[in-house]
Design a protein around this motif. Structure first.
Motif, short mmCIF file in Angstrom:
data_model
loop_
_atom_site.label_atom_id
_atom_site.label_comp_id
_atom_site.label_asym_id
_atom_site.label_seq_id
_atom_site.Cartn_x
_atom_site.Cartn_y
_atom_site.Cartn_z
N GLU A 72 0.82 -1.21 0.00
CA GLU A 72 0.00 0.00 0.00
C GLU A 72 0.85 1.26 0.00
N ARG A 76 0.32 4.41 -2.43
CA ARG A 76 0.05 5.76 -1.91
C ARG A 76 1.09 6.76 -2.45
N ALA A 99 -8.69 -2.71 1.87
CA ALA A 99 -8.04 -2.25 3.11
C ALA A 99 -9.00 -1.79 4.15
#
Length: 99
Positions: A72, A76, A99
């Motif tokens: 992740e 991001r 998530a």
């Protein structure tokens, strides 16, 4: 070798029956030829097809694909660097839902 010895050698018929010595290069060449079939590649060991199949995460904005093992944090980082005006959930709606 003296001439008398060679004469006796030829006289008894040993001149043509004495095998020549094999050098290391000759032995290595024979070994390579013997193992040539065994050492040939049988199938492709490339991971290109499996890597292409694992590109399951896709950015909804720019359509760039990422491997399914991407964490992740990397996603991001992509969202903030490439699309600063959009939220993470807008770029990766399927990943944000997990998530």
């Amino acid at each position: 070798i003296n001439a008398e010895y060679m004469g006796a050698f030829v006289c008894f018929g040993f001149a043509n029956s004495v095998p020549m010595g094999k050098g290391n290069s000759q032995i290595a060449k024979q070994k390579r030829e013997r193992n040539a079939k065994k050492n040939t590649p049988t199938g492709g060991k490339s991971q290109l097809q499996s890597n292409a199949a694992s590109m399951s995460i896709q950015c909804a904005t720019c359509m760039q694909t990422f491997m399914s093992t991407t964490n992740e944090g990397s996603l991001r980082e992509h969202a903030t660097n490439r699309h600063p005006s959009k939220q993470f959930a807008e770029c990766f709606p399927t990943f944000a839902a997990k998530a």
